[in-house]
Scaffold this motif. Structure first.
Motif: not given
Length: 63
Positions: A23-27, A48-50, A1-8, A11-14
């Protein structure tokens, strides 16, 4: 199973695009479009995730 790390991902996109890129609004928009029945992907929850990812950058200590 692929783990999704939206929080990371946030940060990477920003880091790559900068704060002005919304970035947050678009995501949040993209996730709400892809998963319309899930409320967990709001802009507020993304913020909050950020904050969580910044406070605890070691993914090994979080679920």
């Amino acid at each position: 199973m692929h783990q999704v790390n939206i929080d990371r991902d946030i940060l990477d996109r920003q880091a790559k695009k900068g704060w002005g890129a919304k970035v947050i609004e678009q995501l949040a928009h993209d996730l709400r479009t892809a998963f319309p029945n899930m409320k967990e992907f709001s802009r507020t929850n993304q913020m909050y995730m950020h904050a969580f990812a910044e406070a605890w950058p070691d993914a090994e200590i979080v679920q």
